[in-house]
Structures are given as C-alpha cells and as structure tokens.
Design a protein around this motif. Sequence first.
Motif, PDB file in Angstrom:
ATOM      1  N   ILE A  11      14.909  23.694 -46.027  1.00 26.21           N
ATOM      2  CA  ILE A  11      16.023  23.347 -45.144  1.00 26.21           C
ATOM      3  C   ILE A  11      16.734  24.625 -44.739  1.00 26.21           C
ATOM      4  O   ILE A  11      17.128  25.409 -45.606  1.00 26.21           O
ATOM      5  CB  ILE A  11      17.011  22.373 -45.812  1.00 26.21           C
ATOM      6  N   TYR A  12      16.895  24.805 -43.466  1.00 30.84           N
ATOM      7  CA  TYR A  12      17.562  25.994 -42.948  1.00 30.84           C
ATOM      8  C   TYR A  12      19.026  25.670 -42.720  1.00 30.84           C
ATOM      9  O   TYR A  12      19.666  25.101 -43.601  1.00 30.84           O
ATOM     10  CB  TYR A  12      16.812  26.501 -41.718  1.00 30.84           C
ATOM     11  N   THR A  13      19.570  25.994 -41.583  1.00 29.47           N
ATOM     12  CA  THR A  13      20.983  25.760 -41.362  1.00 29.47           C
ATOM     13  C   THR A  13      21.292  24.263 -41.336  1.00 29.47           C
ATOM     14  O   THR A  13      20.513  23.474 -40.807  1.00 29.47           O
ATOM     15  CB  THR A  13      21.455  26.424 -40.071  1.00 29.47           C
ATOM     16  N   MET A  14      22.432  23.916 -41.926  1.00 29.73           N
ATOM     17  CA  MET A  14      22.900  22.527 -41.942  1.00 29.73           C
ATOM     18  C   MET A  14      24.238  22.451 -41.236  1.00 29.73           C
ATOM     19  O   MET A  14      25.034  23.407 -41.287  1.00 29.73           O
ATOM     20  CB  MET A  14      23.011  22.009 -43.377  1.00 29.73           C
ATOM     21  N   TYR A  15      24.494  21.329 -40.601  1.00 31.30           N
ATOM     22  CA  TYR A  15      25.664  21.195 -39.742  1.00 31.30           C
ATOM     23  C   TYR A  15      26.360  19.848 -39.969  1.00 31.30           C
ATOM     24  O   TYR A  15      25.722  18.855 -40.326  1.00 31.30           O
ATOM     25  CB  TYR A  15      25.258  21.234 -38.262  1.00 31.30           C
ATOM     26  N   TRP A  16      27.644  19.848 -39.675  1.00 26.70           N
ATOM     27  CA  TRP A  16      28.395  18.612 -39.470  1.00 26.70           C
ATOM     28  C   TRP A  16      28.873  18.607 -38.018  1.00 26.70           C
ATOM     29  O   TRP A  16      29.465  19.582 -37.550  1.00 26.70           O
ATOM     30  CB  TRP A  16      29.601  18.508 -40.395  1.00 26.70           C
TER      31      TRP A  16
END
Length: 121
Positions: free
Chosen positions: A31-36
């Motif tokens: 998993i690379y970048t995670m966002y909300w």
Amino acid sequence: QVQLVESGGGLVQPGGSLRLSCAASGSIFSIYTMYWYRQAPGKQRELVASVSEGNFTTYADSVQGRFTISRDNAKNTLDLQMNSLKPEDTAVYYCNAVIMVVANTPMRSYWGQGTQVTVSS
C-alpha cells in the motif's frame, strides 16, 4: 479482491471529536499513499488529508491543526482523528489508497464505500 471498509462515522456536536478508521483487506502486496476525502451535499469531493508509506502527512487548510491522519502498515489500516469538529465538516468521508496487488504490476486506486459524519447541535 481488495476492499477498503470505513467505520467510525456518526453524529457529533460542534466542538466534539470522532475517529474514523479504514481497513484494507484482500490480496495486497503493498500500500502506497493513503488518503481521506470528503464530499458534502452539493459539493465536489475534496481531499482532506494524506499519508505516505513513510508517514509524511499533508492536510487541507480547513482541517490543519484539528485533524490527524495516521496509518498502521502492519495492519493495513488508516485512521483520521477529528477534533474541534465544525458543522462545515459534515460530509461523507471516504478512504482511498494506492495499492499494488501483485509485485511488479501496476498500482491502482481503491475507494471505500464512505462513512457519514454529521456535526450538528
């Protein structure tokens, strides 16, 4: 099949706090970048916060200092601690992550189903 599942939304009074969580499951290599993100009624979806693999974080100006994004790479989870909530924070909040399912294959973006946050007295 990769799934992102959010939890933790609800109704809270102005000035209150909520903690959102997102769990990624399925066949995941990395998993690379995670966002909300969030989307209020009648408005476009907007980026709230992001966290890189190395825990570099960014925030929208509107939530800076009130929200904290964090991730647990061992558990494939993403959290959003929301403090000092305002009525304008009312929206559906979505988890998003860039994921590589199999090594050396293209990454793609995955979305959760969203969780409702309502800030109202």
